[in-house]
Each structure stands twice: as C-alpha cells, then as structure tokens.
Design a protein around this motif. Structure first.
Motif, mmCIF file in Angstrom:
data_model
loop_
_atom_site.group_PDB
_atom_site.id
_atom_site.type_symbol
_atom_site.label_atom_id
_atom_site.label_comp_id
_atom_site.label_asym_id
_atom_site.label_seq_id
_atom_site.Cartn_x
_atom_site.Cartn_y
_atom_site.Cartn_z
ATOM 1 N N ALA A 77 -9.650 -9.180 26.060
ATOM 2 C CA ALA A 77 -8.334 -9.206 25.424
ATOM 3 C C ALA A 77 -8.146 -10.492 24.632
ATOM 4 C CB ALA A 77 -7.246 -9.083 26.492
ATOM 5 N N ALA A 109 -7.346 -2.337 19.535
ATOM 6 C CA ALA A 109 -7.700 -2.033 20.920
ATOM 7 C C ALA A 109 -7.879 -0.537 21.140
ATOM 8 C CB ALA A 109 -6.620 -2.563 21.858
ATOM 9 N N SER A 168 -13.259 -3.112 28.481
ATOM 10 C CA SER A 168 -13.539 -4.526 28.223
ATOM 11 C C SER A 168 -14.952 -4.704 27.683
ATOM 12 C CB SER A 168 -13.377 -5.337 29.510
ATOM 13 O OG SER A 168 -12.168 -5.001 30.132
#
Lengths: 263, 260
Positions: free
Chosen positions: B246, B103, B156
């Motif tokens: 996610a 991430a 995102s």
C-alpha cells in the motif's frame, strides 16, 4: 456549477531513454556508476493558467507537441501536475484513445457493459442504455463474438457508440471526430453534437480547425506548454492560420516571447 | 486514504465486471469448463500419491488431501505472482483513459484467482472428508477468514511485483526463477515433518507461505481450528506485505503512467 480552474500549473514528464532497464542494470550501474541512463525530463506544461466556466465550450489548438493532449489528460486527473493548483468542480467524462482498452476475449456485449461501468454507470443504467448502444453501432450479431475477431473499423464503431452514450457534466475530448465509414461518420457527427450540447462544459483538442471553430465558442492557443492566447473561436482560428502560413511575421505574436517555427 | 477506498468502492462495477470476464474467458470454448481449474491439482495429486505415498511410506487417505491442499494453495500463489508482474502493463489502456484507483488492477487479478482457489478447496474438503472423515463445522468455517487473509496477501504480492516490473522489466523473469526455488523450499507435497526431522526446521519457520498452508491444512487434515501461533504468523506476514504494498502504491501511483 461546473468549472475548471488551473493556476500556475507545471507538469514535468519522465521519458524512458531506452526500452526500460532491468534490475540487473540498476544494480550493476548503481555499484559501478555506469550504463545508467536516468529517464529524460520534459517540461510539458509551463506555468499554465486557465479558467473554463459553466456553459463554455473551449477548443485547444497548437502545433504537435505543444502540450494539448497533456493539458487535457491533466484536467482529467490522469496526469498529476508537478506543481500548481488544479481545481475541478463537476463529474468528468473523457474521450481519449477510445479505440484502445477492449477486453479481447470478451464479447461485444460484455465490452459494452464493462466500459459503461468504467464511465461511471451502474448495472441499472447500463441495462437501459445497452440496446441503444448496440443499435447505434449497427454491429448486430457481431456483438455476440469476442472483440478479438473485430476489424479495426468495427472496433471504432463500438468504441464510439459506447463512449458517446453518456450524459456528461464536464466533457473532455481528444481527437475523436472521425469514426468509421462515410455513412457512419454522418451519424457520428450528429451524435457528437448532441452529446456536446448536453455537456455543461467542454474542452476539446483537435487539429481540424473548422470543426473546432464550429463546436467551440472560445479557443486557447497553446505553445510550448504555455497559453499563447485565448479568445473568441473565429478570431483565434484566423490568427492561428495566418501565423501558420507566416510564422514570426509582422507583429502577429502579440504575446511576445520566442516563437520557433513549427516543424 | 478514505477517499481512495471510496473511489475503489465507487468503481466496483467496473472491476467486478473484469473479474467476471477473466473467469469466463478462461473457460470459453472448453467442454470441460470449470473442470480445468480442478484438472491440474487432481492430476498432480494423483501422481504424487502414486509416487510419494510409496516413497515416503505415507498413508494415501491422509497424503492425498495433504498434497491437494498444498497444490491448491501453491497454484494460487504461483498464478498470482506470475500474472501479478503484468498487472499494471495489462491495464495500460484503462490507466491512460480514466483516473481510477490503480489498486483495482491487482484486485481484479487476485479475485479471479481466488475464485479458482475456492473451487479447488471445495474439492479438497470432499477429498479430506472421504479420507479422514468430516472435519466439523467450526474448523470448516475458519476457512472463510483464512481465505480473506490469503486474498490480502495475494493482492499485496501482485501489487508489489506489478510495480517492480514497471520499473525493472526483468522482474518477470526473476519471478519465474524465484517461483521454481520457492516451490522446492515449501512443503507443498512433501511432508513438512521430513524437513523438521532432518534439522531443517528453520526452512519451514522462515518461509512466509507456511503459515497460510497451516491455515488451510489445520481444519482439513487435523480437524482443528488453526492454532493461535498460525493466526499470529499469518496475520503478521499478511499485514507486513500489505503495508509495504500500500505504501509503495501510494508513493508510485501518481507517476506510474509515465513508465508504462
């Protein structure tokens, strides 16, 4: 107490068959059921069991493609096992492909800092280390330049100096025994030995049997993703040498099983 | 989940150093320095003012900040999308060396882009103060939470496009085409009113970028806090994209390395 315990580890790889496919191929292939090559699967580790305890230095040997590097990367947590238990206690420091992963546009100094951070250092600990790293690399004023302008040898020097400036608990090493020119190599070997001596536990992969025997107390012989034999370093090197010269010969394969000639 | 976030925090020095380098590398060896961040939106705003203020009979004092806020946000979105496609490929060497949470790679990208967004927004604040007067403290403060929402949205999108590009290598090209289409569909420099008056309100209402434009424009142009509707829409879009990203990352991260 540092330890690594591997129980019934299987690891299956996916290998792309062509340069990678496109969304277009996928949609067209999906609708018309052709042109669609699923990625190939390779069983890299096959029901492997291994334990390494605090204080042990383990070497891993075997011919190309036996799964040595995969084993090491799985221990480091880079490859996740497909099944089985990987139980690692301790902070891992790994030296894989160290010459890669420079930020080309950034200077040598900047690269020292962020690679130290990647190895788990903090700004305070980097400040105390960076001068020592710079000194060991002997790059001097070149450190002010972007890494893009470095020669291959300078890169290796810098990478090696950074990667070995650690206080490892668990140390995983994949083929980094040679670095730079002859004068540097002598220095580098000494630094490696120091670092290895500081580690609580080490696992090392190398094709250089002599240095493996010198640096490790035990050796695991890997074949087709399985442990063929584990034992004291000197004995294993001898057995491996004999087998390499005479594969499949008189009762050498104590573990039995099929032995294919190393290509 | 908790462990994952702790890992991101533990590696903060690493990704912050990367963000820092990205920002510095962009200006290295250029006399203008930070000015490059601003040159593009300023030049474009100038052109639009000359052409469209006449064409659409707009008042320059209100049109200039309108166009600048639009272009500022658009630059952020388009950069994040275009660079997002390569975010995991670019990090391949790190991914192969150390098991750090993936991430952080889209995070690196979005934070560097957010830096330029903030600089350009400061310019927009100055321009709008010149054009329409001081917006007030509260409306200007509302930009801070809005920025956070924009960063979440950017992360995102970068993460999703990056993941898709690992599996399908033509996503990069599709994104370039998509950006062109999106640019014309979004009221960046033409007045939103025009679309609504022409019966194309659905085009505005259905565009996921529009709530974020409103978040920035309400304080700077109307001197108001963004409306509850705007907050609701932006929150909805950002959390939908975030959850999707996610979830995709969680599902794909363990095996991503084999496809790089």
């Amino acid at each position: 107490m540092a330890h690594i315990r591997l129980e019934n580890i299987n690891l299956t790889f996916f290998v792309k068959q062509d340069a990678g496919f496109t969304l277009k191929d996928f949609l067209v292939g999906g609708f018309f059921r052709k042109h669609y090559k699923p990625p190939m699967q390779v069983q890299a580790l096959d029901n492997l069991n291994l334990e390494v305890h605090d204080g042990q230095k383990l070497g891993v040997i075997g011919h190309n493609g036996a799964g040595k590097s995969t084993l090491l990367k799985m221990m480091a947590g880079i490859y996740k096992p497909t099944s089985g238990i990987r139980d690692v206690n301790g902070r891992i420091s790994s030296l894989f492909d160290i010459a890669l992963g420079f930020e080309q546009e950034a200077t040598g100094w900047e690269n020292i800092r962020f690679r130290c951070y990647l190895q788990g250092e903090t700004p305070a600990s980097v400040r105390s280390k960076q001068n020592e790293i710079a000194e060991f690399s002997e790059l001097g004023e070149f450190l002010e330049m972007p890494v893009r302008f470095y020669s291959a040898g300078m890169r290796v020097r810098l990478a090696f100096s950074i990667a070995t400036a650690i206080n490892p608990e668990i140390l995983l090493i994949d083929e980094v025994l040679s670095a730079g020119d002859l004068a540097f190599q002598a220095k580098a070997h000494e630094r490696m030995r120091d670092m290895i001596a500081r580690a609580r536990l080490m696992v090392m992969v190398s094709h250089d049997l002599d240095s493996t025997a010198r640096l490790c107390d035990r050796i695991a012989w890997l074949e087709h993703g399985k442990i063929r034999q584990v034992g004291p370093a000197a004995e294993m090197v001898k057995a491996y040498r004999e087998w390499s010269h005479n594969p499949g010969g008189k009762g050498k394969n104590k573990t039995g099983g099929t032995v294919t000639t190393a290509a | 989940m908790k462990n994952y976030i702790q890992e991101i925090w533990r590696t903060r020095y690493f990704w912050l150093a990367l963000v820092h380098m990205d920002i510095r590398a962009r200006y290295r060896g250029s006399a203008l320095g930070l000015g490059w961040s601003l040159l593009n939106p300023i030049a474009m705003t100038g052109i639009f003012c000359v052409v469209f203020a006449t064409l659409f009979q707009q008042n320059i004092a209100t049109f200039a900040p309108y166009a600048l806020t639009g272009l500022t946000l658009w630059n952020f979105v388009s950069q994040t999308m275009a660079m997002g496609c390569n975010t995991f490929h670019q990090a391949e060497a790190y991914i192969r060396q150390h098991p750090v949470p993936m991430a952080i790679y889209p995070l690196r990208l979005v934070l560097a882009n957010a830096f330029h967004l903030v600089i350009a927004l400061v310019l927009a604040i100055i321009l709008s103060t010149w054009g329409t007067g001081f917006a007030g403290v509260l409306p200007l403060l509302s930009l801070i939470p809005s920025l956070c929402l924009i960063v979440v949205m950017g992360w995102s999108i970068a993460c999703l496009l990056g993941l898709m590009n690992v599996y399908f290598r033509d996503i990069k090209h599709l994104t370039d085409v998509g950006l062109q289409v999106l640019m014309y569909l979004t009221p960046i420099w033409y007045p939103e009113k025009l679309l609504r008056e022409k019966g194309l309100a659905w085009l505005v209402n259905g565009n996921p970028l529009v709530p974020f434009l409103h978040l920035v424009r309400a304080p700077l142009l109307d001197h108001q806090m963004p409306s509850l509707e705007t907050y609701g829409a932006a929150l909805l879009v950002a959390s939908a994209f975030f959850l999707l990203a996610a979830w995709s990352l969680k599902a794909r991260e363990p095996k991503l390395i084999y496809f790089l």
